[in-house]
Design a protein around this motif. Structure first.
Motif, PDB file in Angstrom:
ATOM      1  N   GLU A  44     -10.033  -3.608  -8.280  1.00 13.91           N
ATOM      2  CA  GLU A  44     -10.757  -2.918  -7.203  1.00 13.91           C
ATOM      3  C   GLU A  44     -10.052  -1.654  -6.739  1.00 13.91           C
ATOM      4  O   GLU A  44     -10.707  -0.639  -6.453  1.00 13.91           O
ATOM      5  CB  GLU A  44     -10.914  -3.874  -6.008  1.00 13.91           C
ATOM      6  N   PHE A  45      -8.721  -1.672  -6.688  1.00  6.35           N
ATOM      7  CA  PHE A  45      -8.010  -0.554  -6.076  1.00  6.35           C
ATOM      8  C   PHE A  45      -7.240   0.320  -7.057  1.00  6.35           C
ATOM      9  O   PHE A  45      -6.715   1.365  -6.669  1.00  6.35           O
ATOM     10  CB  PHE A  45      -7.070  -1.099  -4.988  1.00  6.35           C
ATOM     11  N   ASP A  46      -7.173  -0.086  -8.298  1.00  2.00           N
ATOM     12  CA  ASP A  46      -6.660   0.765  -9.381  1.00  2.00           C
ATOM     13  C   ASP A  46      -5.331   1.432  -9.020  1.00  2.00           C
ATOM     14  O   ASP A  46      -5.160   2.643  -9.173  1.00  2.00           O
ATOM     15  CB  ASP A  46      -7.707   1.828  -9.708  1.00  2.00           C
ATOM     16  N   GLY A  47      -4.368   0.644  -8.525  1.00  6.11           N
ATOM     17  CA  GLY A  47      -3.044   1.161  -8.245  1.00  6.11           C
ATOM     18  C   GLY A  47      -2.838   1.660  -6.834  1.00  6.11           C
ATOM     19  O   GLY A  47      -1.699   1.900  -6.416  1.00  6.11           O
ATOM     20  N   ALA A  48      -3.906   1.826  -6.057  1.00  3.71           N
ATOM     21  CA  ALA A  48      -3.764   2.242  -4.661  1.00  3.71           C
ATOM     22  C   ALA A  48      -3.252   1.112  -3.798  1.00  3.71           C
ATOM     23  O   ALA A  48      -2.680   1.336  -2.737  1.00  3.71           O
ATOM     24  CB  ALA A  48      -5.106   2.745  -4.129  1.00  3.71           C
ATOM     25  N   VAL A  49      -3.488  -0.109  -4.246  1.00  3.46           N
ATOM     26  CA  VAL A  49      -2.966  -1.316  -3.600  1.00  3.46           C
ATOM     27  C   VAL A  49      -2.353  -2.160  -4.712  1.00  3.46           C
ATOM     28  O   VAL A  49      -2.977  -2.368  -5.751  1.00  3.46           O
ATOM     29  CB  VAL A  49      -4.082  -2.104  -2.893  1.00  3.46           C
ATOM     30  N   GLU A  85       0.868  -1.176   0.000  1.00  2.54           N
ATOM     31  CA  GLU A  85       0.000   0.000   0.000  1.00  2.54           C
ATOM     32  C   GLU A  85       0.905   1.227   0.000  1.00  2.54           C
ATOM     33  O   GLU A  85       1.442   1.606   1.036  1.00  2.54           O
ATOM     34  CB  GLU A  85      -0.872   0.034   1.253  1.00  2.54           C
ATOM     35  N   PRO A  86       1.115   1.843  -1.134  1.00  5.59           N
ATOM     36  CA  PRO A  86       2.009   2.997  -1.170  1.00  5.59           C
ATOM     37  C   PRO A  86       1.513   4.109  -0.247  1.00  5.59           C
ATOM     38  O   PRO A  86       0.369   4.541  -0.336  1.00  5.59           O
ATOM     39  CB  PRO A  86       1.958   3.431  -2.637  1.00  5.59           C
ATOM     40  N   MET A  87       2.373   4.550   0.693  1.00  3.20           N
ATOM     41  CA  MET A  87       2.022   5.651   1.592  1.00  3.20           C
ATOM     42  C   MET A  87       2.029   6.950   0.799  1.00  3.20           C
ATOM     43  O   MET A  87       2.844   7.128  -0.119  1.00  3.20           O
ATOM     44  CB  MET A  87       3.023   5.711   2.744  1.00  3.20           C
ATOM     45  N   GLY A  88       1.119   7.865   1.150  1.00  2.00           N
ATOM     46  CA  GLY A  88       1.016   9.115   0.406  1.00  2.00           C
ATOM     47  C   GLY A  88       0.999  10.343   1.287  1.00  2.00           C
ATOM     48  O   GLY A  88       0.704  10.272   2.486  1.00  2.00           O
ATOM     49  N   ILE A  89       1.312  11.481   0.678  1.00  2.00           N
ATOM     50  CA  ILE A  89       1.210  12.781   1.336  1.00  2.00           C
ATOM     51  C   ILE A  89      -0.078  13.440   0.860  1.00  2.00           C
ATOM     52  O   ILE A  89      -0.314  13.548  -0.355  1.00  2.00           O
ATOM     53  CB  ILE A  89       2.412  13.681   0.984  1.00  2.00           C
ATOM     54  N   ASP A 109      -1.288  21.200   7.769  1.00  2.00           N
ATOM     55  CA  ASP A 109      -0.998  21.628   6.401  1.00  2.00           C
ATOM     56  C   ASP A 109      -0.955  20.429   5.467  1.00  2.00           C
ATOM     57  O   ASP A 109      -1.526  20.454   4.369  1.00  2.00           O
ATOM     58  CB  ASP A 109       0.341  22.375   6.367  1.00  2.00           C
ATOM     59  N   LEU A 110      -0.271  19.381   5.917  1.00  2.00           N
ATOM     60  CA  LEU A 110      -0.183  18.126   5.166  1.00  2.00           C
ATOM     61  C   LEU A 110      -0.200  16.978   6.164  1.00  2.00           C
ATOM     62  O   LEU A 110       0.087  17.158   7.343  1.00  2.00           O
ATOM     63  CB  LEU A 110       1.127  18.055   4.358  1.00  2.00           C
ATOM     64  N   ALA A 111      -0.505  15.786   5.664  1.00  2.00           N
ATOM     65  CA  ALA A 111      -0.387  14.577   6.486  1.00  2.00           C
ATOM     66  C   ALA A 111       0.107  13.447   5.612  1.00  2.00           C
ATOM     67  O   ALA A 111      -0.236  13.363   4.429  1.00  2.00           O
ATOM     68  CB  ALA A 111      -1.726  14.203   7.118  1.00  2.00           C
ATOM     69  N   VAL A 112       0.932  12.597   6.210  1.00  2.00           N
ATOM     70  CA  VAL A 112       1.418  11.409   5.518  1.00  2.00           C
ATOM     71  C   VAL A 112       0.607  10.235   6.062  1.00  2.00           C
ATOM     72  O   VAL A 112       0.659   9.936   7.262  1.00  2.00           O
ATOM     73  CB  VAL A 112       2.922  11.190   5.756  1.00  2.00           C
ATOM     74  N   ILE A 113      -0.149   9.585   5.177  1.00  2.00           N
ATOM     75  CA  ILE A 113      -1.178   8.631   5.616  1.00  2.00           C
ATOM     76  C   ILE A 113      -0.982   7.271   4.953  1.00  2.00           C
ATOM     77  O   ILE A 113      -0.736   7.190   3.741  1.00  2.00           O
ATOM     78  CB  ILE A 113      -2.587   9.175   5.286  1.00  2.00           C
ATOM     79  N   ASN A 114      -1.129   6.216   5.743  1.00  2.00           N
ATOM     80  CA  ASN A 114      -1.129   4.854   5.207  1.00  2.00           C
ATOM     81  C   ASN A 114      -2.322   4.688   4.273  1.00  2.00           C
ATOM     82  O   ASN A 114      -3.421   5.186   4.541  1.00  2.00           O
ATOM     83  CB  ASN A 114      -1.241   3.833   6.333  1.00  2.00           C
ATOM     84  N   SER A 115      -2.129   3.923   3.217  1.00  2.00           N
ATOM     85  CA  SER A 115      -3.184   3.783   2.212  1.00  2.00           C
ATOM     86  C   SER A 115      -4.468   3.165   2.754  1.00  2.00           C
ATOM     87  O   SER A 115      -5.563   3.535   2.333  1.00  2.00           O
ATOM     88  CB  SER A 115      -2.683   2.962   1.018  1.00  2.00           C
ATOM     89  N   ASN A 116      -4.347   2.210   3.707  1.00  2.00           N
ATOM     90  CA  ASN A 116      -5.577   1.599   4.200  1.00  2.00           C
ATOM     91  C   ASN A 116      -6.460   2.621   4.897  1.00  2.00           C
ATOM     92  O   ASN A 116      -7.685   2.609   4.763  1.00  2.00           O
ATOM     93  CB  ASN A 116      -5.278   0.410   5.120  1.00  2.00           C
ATOM     94  N   TYR A 117      -5.858   3.549   5.639  1.00  2.00           N
ATOM     95  CA  TYR A 117      -6.645   4.576   6.310  1.00  2.00           C
ATOM     96  C   TYR A 117      -7.093   5.654   5.331  1.00  2.00           C
ATOM     97  O   TYR A 117      -8.174   6.237   5.494  1.00  2.00           O
ATOM     98  CB  TYR A 117      -5.853   5.182   7.461  1.00  2.00           C
ATOM     99  N   ALA A 118      -6.282   5.924   4.320  1.00  2.00           N
ATOM    100  CA  ALA A 118      -6.707   6.867   3.289  1.00  2.00           C
ATOM    101  C   ALA A 118      -7.925   6.324   2.547  1.00  2.00           C
ATOM    102  O   ALA A 118      -8.925   7.035   2.344  1.00  2.00           O
ATOM    103  CB  ALA A 118      -5.563   7.129   2.311  1.00  2.00           C
ATOM    104  N   LEU A 119      -7.867   5.052   2.166  1.00  2.00           N
ATOM    105  CA  LEU A 119      -8.992   4.433   1.465  1.00  2.00           C
ATOM    106  C   LEU A 119     -10.243   4.438   2.332  1.00  2.00           C
ATOM    107  O   LEU A 119     -11.352   4.703   1.856  1.00  2.00           O
ATOM    108  CB  LEU A 119      -8.637   2.993   1.079  1.00  2.00           C
ATOM    109  N   GLY A 120     -10.077   4.137   3.623  1.00  2.00           N
ATOM    110  CA  GLY A 120     -11.219   4.125   4.537  1.00  2.00           C
ATOM    111  C   GLY A 120     -11.868   5.480   4.685  1.00  2.00           C
ATOM    112  O   GLY A 120     -13.048   5.584   5.022  1.00  2.00           O
ATOM    113  N   ALA A 121     -11.091   6.548   4.434  1.00  2.00           N
ATOM    114  CA  ALA A 121     -11.619   7.910   4.534  1.00  2.00           C
ATOM    115  C   ALA A 121     -12.093   8.451   3.191  1.00  2.00           C
ATOM    116  O   ALA A 121     -12.423   9.633   3.070  1.00  2.00           O
ATOM    117  CB  ALA A 121     -10.548   8.833   5.109  1.00  2.00           C
ATOM    118  N   GLY A 122     -12.113   7.582   2.180  1.00  2.00           N
ATOM    119  CA  GLY A 122     -12.586   8.005   0.864  1.00  2.00           C
ATOM    120  C   GLY A 122     -11.538   8.680   0.015  1.00  2.00           C
ATOM    121  O   GLY A 122     -11.869   9.318  -0.995  1.00  2.00           O
ATOM    122  N   LEU A 123     -10.272   8.548   0.391  1.00  2.00           N
ATOM    123  CA  LEU A 123      -9.182   9.118  -0.396  1.00  2.00           C
ATOM    124  C   LEU A 123      -8.567   8.037  -1.275  1.00  2.00           C
ATOM    125  O   LEU A 123      -8.339   6.927  -0.808  1.00  2.00           O
ATOM    126  CB  LEU A 123      -8.109   9.704   0.525  1.00  2.00           C
TER     127      LEU A 123
END
Length: 280
Positions: free
Chosen positions: A271-276, A123-127, A206-220
């Protein structure tokens, strides 16, 4: 005399008849038991998982394992500690929520005996943008949210370094903290926050670095919403974990085979189109 003899014969016949009926009843019960014995007993396998994408992926394995007489029960957790202690204590058979560096750090710090049995995905981490909408517009003294657990915090700092925002004293240190920053040209302030609450904290950052599973759960969507994302060669592969000694359990190995199937690979990609990204 003849009447007594006749009565005796009739009584004997009745007894034999009842005995025969009783014998038939016992044979029927034995046949039923034998039939039940021929039916493969269903084995229940419980797995602790983060809601997204782990539990979503595991649910696709349910029908695959059902064909083998294994009932896969997926129990969802929202934190990074209980899924491991539950496996260590025997309350869960396995878990699927963490990457390998986190597992290794958890064993070392907590004295647990957990082992990886399969690499499944990355799960690539993102900013992600909060009050600031781009990395170029990041102001001096900006507040950056990072996960507060050791391995994910180091991972977040490495991603920020890759974007030229900071410099660490050792780029191979996967457990770096803000104390390891040797160059911080924008005087960024780092706020250490529980990983699962980072998405809801974005309005205050201003910014947050978020794990993909939590980003996905928040609709990101990491592939479209992240301002920057880890490269595909990230070492943070997510793994299926069991307690040491259970690696060869037949049901566990059946789950490994299911997770590594073409069915699951195709599902992850669609299902995840590159997010996973599948790691097998």
């Amino acid at each position: 005399m003849k009447k007594k003899l006749l009565a005796l014969l009739l009584g004997l016949t009745l007894c034999l008849s009842l005995a025969a009926c009783g014998g038939d009843s016992g044979t029927t019960t034995d046949d039923t038991t034998e039939t039940d014995g021929d039916t493969a007993e269903t084995v229940t396998l419980t797995v602790a998982a983060s809601p997204t994408p782990h539990a979503v992926i595991l649910e696709q394995c349910v029908p695959i394992l059902a064909e083998q007489g294994i009932e896969l029960v997926v129990n969802q957790y929202d934190d990074y500690v209980v899924p491991n202690t539950a496996v260590e204590d025997g309350d869960e058979d396995a878990n699927y929520f963490q990457h390998l560096p986190y597992l290794e750090e958890f064993n070392e710090s907590r004295g647990t005996h957990l082992v990886s049995v399969a690499s499944v995905h990355i799960e690539p981490m993102g900013i992600y943008a909060g009050q600031t909408t781009s990395l170029e517009d990041l102001p001096d003294g900006a507040v950056i949210g990072v996960p507060n657990d050791p391995t994910n915090e180091g991972r977040a700092l490495l991603l920020l370094q890759s974007q030229g925002l900071i410099t660490l004293d050792d780029s191979s240190n996967l457990t770096a903290t803000p104390n390891n920053i040797v160059d911080n040209p924008k005087n960024l302030e780092f706020r250490e926050i529980e990983a699962q609450t980072l998405p809801s904290s974005l309005p205050d950052l201003d910014l947050a670095v978020i794990n993909s599973n939590y980003a996905l759960g928040a609709g990101l969507n990491p592939s479209t919403d992240a301002l920057a994302i880890e490269s595909s060669d990230s070492p943070y592969v997510n793994v299926l974990v069991v307690k040491e000694g259970n690696e060869d359990n037949e049901a566990i190995q059946a789950l490994v085979e299911a997770l590594h199937s073409d069915t699951i690979r195709d599902f992850i990609n669609e299902e995840f189109d590159g997010a996973v990204v599948p790691a097998f």
